[in-house]
Design a protein around this motif. Sequence first.
Motif, short mmCIF file in Angstrom:
data_model
loop_
_atom_site.label_atom_id
_atom_site.label_comp_id
_atom_site.label_asym_id
_atom_site.label_seq_id
_atom_site.Cartn_x
_atom_site.Cartn_y
_atom_site.Cartn_z
N ILE A 185 -11.94 4.87 -0.55
CA ILE A 185 -11.64 3.69 0.27
C ILE A 185 -11.29 2.51 -0.62
O ILE A 185 -10.32 1.78 -0.36
N TYR A 186 -12.05 2.32 -1.68
CA TYR A 186 -11.75 1.25 -2.63
C TYR A 186 -10.33 1.40 -3.18
O TYR A 186 -9.55 0.45 -3.21
N MET A 187 -9.97 2.61 -3.61
CA MET A 187 -8.65 2.85 -4.17
C MET A 187 -7.54 2.67 -3.13
O MET A 187 -6.43 2.27 -3.47
N LEU A 188 -7.85 2.95 -1.89
CA LEU A 188 -6.87 2.78 -0.82
C LEU A 188 -6.39 1.34 -0.75
O LEU A 188 -5.21 1.07 -0.55
N PHE A 189 -7.31 0.40 -0.97
CA PHE A 189 -6.96 -1.02 -0.88
C PHE A 189 -6.67 -1.68 -2.23
O PHE A 189 -5.90 -2.63 -2.30
N MET A 207 0.83 -1.19 0.00
CA MET A 207 0.00 0.00 0.00
C MET A 207 0.87 1.26 0.00
O MET A 207 0.59 2.20 -0.73
N VAL A 208 1.91 1.26 0.82
CA VAL A 208 2.81 2.41 0.88
C VAL A 208 3.49 2.62 -0.48
O VAL A 208 3.60 3.75 -0.96
N GLU A 209 3.90 1.54 -1.09
CA GLU A 209 4.54 1.59 -2.41
C GLU A 209 3.60 2.18 -3.47
O GLU A 209 4.03 2.93 -4.35
N GLU A 210 2.34 1.82 -3.37
CA GLU A 210 1.34 2.31 -4.33
C GLU A 210 1.24 3.84 -4.32
O GLU A 210 0.92 4.46 -5.32
N PHE A 211 1.54 4.45 -3.17
CA PHE A 211 1.43 5.90 -3.01
C PHE A 211 2.79 6.60 -3.03
O PHE A 211 2.91 7.74 -2.58
N ASN A 212 3.80 5.92 -3.52
CA ASN A 212 5.16 6.48 -3.59
C ASN A 212 5.70 6.90 -2.23
O ASN A 212 6.38 7.91 -2.10
N GLY A 213 5.36 6.14 -1.22
CA GLY A 213 5.90 6.40 0.11
C GLY A 213 4.84 6.76 1.13
O GLY A 213 3.69 7.05 0.81
N ILE A 214 5.26 6.76 2.37
CA ILE A 214 4.35 6.99 3.50
C ILE A 214 3.77 8.40 3.50
O ILE A 214 2.62 8.60 3.89
N VAL A 215 4.54 9.38 3.05
CA VAL A 215 4.07 10.78 3.07
C VAL A 215 2.81 10.95 2.22
O VAL A 215 1.81 11.51 2.69
N LEU A 225 0.81 8.58 1.16
CA LEU A 225 -0.26 7.74 1.71
C LEU A 225 -0.96 8.48 2.85
O LEU A 225 -2.19 8.50 2.92
N VAL A 226 -0.19 9.09 3.72
CA VAL A 226 -0.76 9.85 4.84
C VAL A 226 -1.58 11.03 4.31
O VAL A 226 -2.68 11.31 4.81
N ILE A 227 -1.08 11.72 3.30
CA ILE A 227 -1.82 12.83 2.70
C ILE A 227 -3.15 12.32 2.14
O ILE A 227 -4.20 12.95 2.34
N TYR A 228 -3.12 11.20 1.45
CA TYR A 228 -4.35 10.61 0.89
C TYR A 228 -5.34 10.29 2.01
O TYR A 228 -6.53 10.60 1.91
N ILE A 229 -4.86 9.69 3.07
CA ILE A 229 -5.73 9.33 4.19
C ILE A 229 -6.31 10.59 4.85
O ILE A 229 -7.48 10.62 5.21
N LEU A 230 -5.50 11.63 4.97
CA LEU A 230 -6.01 12.89 5.54
C LEU A 230 -7.10 13.50 4.66
O LEU A 230 -8.10 14.01 5.18
#
Length: 137
Positions: A64-68, A1-9, A11-16
């Motif tokens: 949410i779908y795209m997150l997973f 999942m982290v890889e899908e978003f090019n890193g944790i930063v 991914l966190v932005i997407y979740i926010l």
Amino acid sequence: MVEEFNGIVFLVIYILLLLGTAYYCFQTICMTDKFLEKYNIDQSGAFMTRFAGTFLLPLIIIMIYMLFKGIAGHWMIFVYCFMQSITALVVGFWTVEKSKFTTTKGEKITREGYLAPLGFSIVWTILIYGVADKIYV
């Protein structure tokens, strides 16, 4: 999942962004009375407030779908969210700062009407830039 978003930063932005969108959706659909009271909107505005919230719920489900399942090729959702934020920013600024509209108590409408969309616009821009190689596949 982290890889899908090019890193944790990113991914966190997407979740926010997901949580911020869910916050306004929940407020408009489920906490309508408090939302109306918070912004000094007459009870007759309940339908339109909930109606506005209905535009957010499908977006939350898609996010949410795209997150997973992944964001690859889903550029249209990202661009839509960015454009919606920009539109809300412009219309919000116009309504709050340039129109004669006031609350039911005659007070000036809160600047949240354009400051929140400004924040969303900036964050969507950062996210789109950060994951462009994934979404524009």
